[in-house]
Design an enzyme around this catalytic site. Structure first.
Site, PDB file in Angstrom:
ATOM      1  N   TYR A 119       0.833  -1.193   0.000  1.00 21.78           N
ATOM      2  CA  TYR A 119       0.000   0.000   0.000  1.00 21.78           C
ATOM      3  C   TYR A 119       0.875   1.253   0.000  1.00 21.78           C
ATOM      4  CZ  TYR A 119      -4.449  -2.302   1.321  1.00 21.78           C
ATOM      5  OH  TYR A 119      -5.600  -3.037   1.357  1.00 21.78           O
ATOM      6  N   GLU A 174      -5.930  -1.114   8.284  1.00 18.46           N
ATOM      7  CA  GLU A 174      -5.822  -0.897   9.725  1.00 18.46           C
ATOM      8  C   GLU A 174      -4.862   0.256  10.024  1.00 18.46           C
ATOM      9  OE1 GLU A 174      -7.683  -3.928   8.599  1.00 18.46           O
ATOM     10  OE2 GLU A 174      -5.615  -4.593   8.752  1.00 18.46           O
ATOM     11  N   ASN A 206      -9.796   0.882  -2.841  1.00 15.08           N
ATOM     12  CA  ASN A 206      -9.618  -0.382  -2.125  1.00 15.08           C
ATOM     13  C   ASN A 206     -10.928  -0.812  -1.492  1.00 15.08           C
ATOM     14  OD1 ASN A 206      -7.966  -2.557  -0.893  1.00 15.08           O
ATOM     15  ND2 ASN A 206      -8.586  -1.558   1.004  1.00 15.08           N
ATOM     16  N   GLU A 207     -11.392  -1.997  -1.852  1.00 18.95           N
ATOM     17  CA  GLU A 207     -12.617  -2.566  -1.271  1.00 18.95           C
ATOM     18  C   GLU A 207     -13.745  -1.532  -1.241  1.00 18.95           C
ATOM     19  OE1 GLU A 207     -10.964  -6.104   1.610  1.00 18.95           O
ATOM     20  OE2 GLU A 207     -11.098  -4.095   2.500  1.00 18.95           O
ATOM     21  N   GLU A 243      -6.348 -10.675  -1.421  1.00 17.44           N
ATOM     22  CA  GLU A 243      -6.045 -10.687   0.003  1.00 17.44           C
ATOM     23  C   GLU A 243      -6.460 -12.036   0.580  1.00 17.44           C
ATOM     24  OE1 GLU A 243      -7.572  -7.514   2.359  1.00 17.44           O
ATOM     25  OE2 GLU A 243      -6.631  -5.936   1.180  1.00 17.44           O
ATOM     26  N   TYR A 278       0.184  -9.659  13.047  1.00 16.37           N
ATOM     27  CA  TYR A 278      -0.829 -10.248  12.170  1.00 16.37           C
ATOM     28  C   TYR A 278      -0.796 -11.771  12.120  1.00 16.37           C
ATOM     29  CZ  TYR A 278      -4.430  -9.296   8.647  1.00 16.37           C
ATOM     30  OH  TYR A 278      -5.624  -9.169   7.974  1.00 16.37           O
TER      31      TYR A 278
END
Length: 662
Positions: free
Chosen positions: A83, A129, A187-188, A269, A336
């Site tokens: 990103y 996030e 994005n999304e 993803e 993560y």
């Protein structure tokens, strides 16, 4: 063949991007496209399947970028996905920063040298996030702005940003000799309420203008019809995302097929783990499930990006937050449960994934680079510098702003961190009187003191009322902490500070002095250690309540290795080492118990300055301890990577300082 021209060869060797361009001239043009006839990507005229992993350069110290990329390459990946957080590069409107740990082109260059292609996700919104999903907080200075839409104020800012970013990226496109094979637009978007096709059309036109009409543009959306409908648009290849919770891979890809009848199957993803919020249990995703599903997707010919492959850290104030039923802030660690740990160590999950990839493509020869050396430096006892509200000359040298009513962070152009609101009690309060945040107006936590005595906390969605006592004219201080802006969903226009009046009994509190605190700049300049050396005061030892600064030094021992800072029995606050903001700690709420300290932050020869802002209450011992392993859950943390990695690791030395009990 360049031997007769040594000067040219020297220039050629230090300009790696130009190597690709020479190849274009000598051997013919490189190409990357979608082969709709054969349902695959096509690279240089041949079918191509990517096996990728996500790594965010903004979450990994730049001196470790090469190490992480090499480990991803040795795991069998042929691409990475990253990103570009807009707010990371344009914190202040019109001021752009692409240097040091923000040097995106250096990161792309290192990936290129390593042999990794790049799938670029430049936003403008990224989620991730990350604070406000990557959107800069200064956008919220426009009170009626509609984010992620065709709103003219928003599009004007997007246009200006992309006019800076995308020309830098064009030279890194694979077809121009670089390593970027595809670029995601937004994005999304299907997860957002606006569903504004005019906005997506505008972005498509903008990206094509700066990158060229032949660049492979794509979208990514969740595995539902609504998300795919609102997130996809003709001219941008629609991909899907899902994790191990998806029971039937074929069913998920059949949804992508309804929106892209021809072309490659792509999971942009595939979740190897998950994020943590303060108060959660530490998330873990089963290694065998990840490996099995990865193998199934690769056997179908799908291209897969694993999110995350290396998570990293939300240093400073860069963590985001979610808001479903209530506000939930993301923890400092972005480990993560990924194949590479927060400190970049190979895990058992990585080795299992590597074994799976080996069935589908040739793995580079040679050993996996080892885990970094770790050091348990032991205990450091901190001394109290002073209460925050007595240090305003240092933390806000320009002085306060006067306002009848509270102003938000955005109105004050104080986008991150902390701000202090001060006024006086309007009347005597001999008995407990309710201090109320109506309409849930504290964003996100407020630490309340009267005449310097800590009274308690107001917290967004949790504690909206507290009791105080005092006399008319007593000073009331309200320190407000921005815990990270919402990064997903309809509430991303997440303004901070006191957004509504505070009501005390029947009185509306007015006539505020508002102090925008530049704590990071003061600490980066050497305070409080430098200030203490000038005035040579006798620091007060011991605990106190409310927002208080503490300082100490970690003595050098000739080594600067990775370590993990634990603040046992401390409550909540922020830590800086040698002027660098490590992030938040909150062991009382958990799950995270340690903060990652990259070795290069430490000096092997000079004292290392530690500064802690404890917001609620320090323990009597005021000690912190540096460990040689992380603890990311409230219970004992199992070590990453056991028997299969032991022979690959460098030995971990014991500290010369005895740890004792802690």
């Amino acid at each position: 063949c360049f031997a007769p021209f040594p000067d040219f060869w020297c220039w050629f060797s230090v300009n790696p991007l130009c190597v690709g361009r020479i190849i274009l001239i000598v051997f013919g043009a490189r190409s990357f496209s979608i082969d709709y006839k054969n349902n695959c990507f096509e690279k240089d005229g041949k079918p191509f399947q990517y096996i990728s992993g996500s790594m965010h350069y903004s979450r990994v110290p730049h001196y470790y970028w090469k190490d992480r990329l090499q480990k991803m390459y040795m795991a069998g990946l042929n691409a990475i996905q990253t990103y570009v957080p807009w707010n990371f590069h344009e914190e202040q409107q019109g001021v752009y920063n692409f240097s040091g740990h923000r040097d995106l082109e250096h990161f792309l260059d290192l990936a290129n040298q390593t042999g990794l292609l790049v799938i670029l996700r430049p936003g403008p919104y990224i989620c991730a996030e990350w604070e406000m999903g990557g959107l800069p907080a200064w956008l919220l200075q426009k009170p009626n702005i509609v984010l992620r839409s065709a709103d003219t104020d928003y599009l004007g800012a997007v246009n200006s940003w992309m006019a800076v970013l995308l020309p830098k990226m064009k030279r890194w496109l694979y077809t121009n000799g670089g390593n970027i094979i595809s670029v995601q637009v937004e994005n999304e978007y299907g997860s957002y309420y606006a569903c504004d096709y005019n906005y997506m059309r505008h972005l498509r036109t903008l990206f094509q203008l700066f990158l060229g009409e032949n660049t492979v543009l794509f979208t990514t959306d969740g595995n539902t019809d609504k998300e795919m409908t609102c997130g996809s648009l003709e001219g941008m290849y629609a991909t899907i995302d899902f994790g191990t919770g998806e029971r039937r891979i074929s069913q998920a890809f059949s949804r992508q097929r309804r929106f892209e009848p021809r072309g490659p199957l792509v999971n942009s993803e595939f979740y190897t783990g998950w994020l943590d919020h303060w108060g959660d249990q530490h998330a873990e995703v089963d290694t065998q499930k990840v490996s099995t599903m990865l193998g199934e997707m690769l056997s179908m010919g799908a291209s897969v990006n694993m999110y995350m492959f290396e998570g990293g850290t939300n240093f400073g104030y860069w963590n985001g937050a979610d808001h479903d039923n209530r506000f939930r802030s993301v923890v400092t660690s972005y480990d993560y449960n990924a194949p590479l740990s927060e400190a970049g160590d190979p895990t058992e999950k990585l080795l299992t994934i590597q074994d799976t990839i080996r069935k589908f493509r040739e793995i580079p020869e040679g050993p996996m680079p080892p885990a970094s050396s770790k050091m348990a430096y032991g205990f450091v006892t901190l001394t109290m510098v002073g209460e925050l509200n007595r240090l305003l000359d240092t933390l806000c040298p320009q002085g306060p702003v006067k306002s009848q009513y509270p102003l938000s962070f955005e109105e004050m152009k104080q986008f991150y961190g902390f701000m202090l609101y001060r006024t006086k009690l309007p009347r005597d309060l001999p008995e407990n009187t309710a201090l109320i945040s109506p309409l849930n107006g504290v964003r996100d936590r407020a630490y309340v003191s009267v005449n310097g005595v800590f009274q308690g906390i107001l917290e967004r969605d949790v504690t909206l009322v507290m009791n105080i006592t005092g006399k008319q004219g007593d000073q009331i201080d309200v320190l407000v902490e921005n815990m990270g802006r919402v990064n997903f969903g309809s509430k991303i226009n997440d303004r901070k500070g006191l957004l509504t009046h505070l009501i005390l009994g029947m009185d509306v509190l007015k006539d505020w002095l508002i102090f925008p605190l530049n704590i990071d700049e003061a600490i980066a300049s050497g305070w409080p250690q430098s200030g203490m050396r000038r005035s040579t005061p006798t620091p007060i030892r011991g605990p106190s309540t409310g927002p208080v600064f503490y300082q100490g030094t970690l003595a050098p021992n000739g080594l600067a290795w990775d370590t993990f800072l634990r603040l046992t029995d401390w409550t909540k606050g922020q830590v800086w080492i040698n002027g660098v903001n490590l992030g938040r700690y909150w062991p009382k709420r958990g799950p995270q118990q340690t903060l990652y300290v990259p070795g290069p932050l430490l000096s092997p020869t000079q004292p290392n300055n530690i500064t802690v802002l404890e917001l609620e209450g320090a323990p009597p011992h005021t000690r912190v301890v540096f460990l040689d392993r992380p603890q990311l859950s409230s219970t004992a943390n199992s070590p990453h990577c056991q028997h299969r990695l032991e022979h690959r690791r460098q030995p971990t030395p014991s500290s010369s300082t005895s740890l004792g009990k802690h």
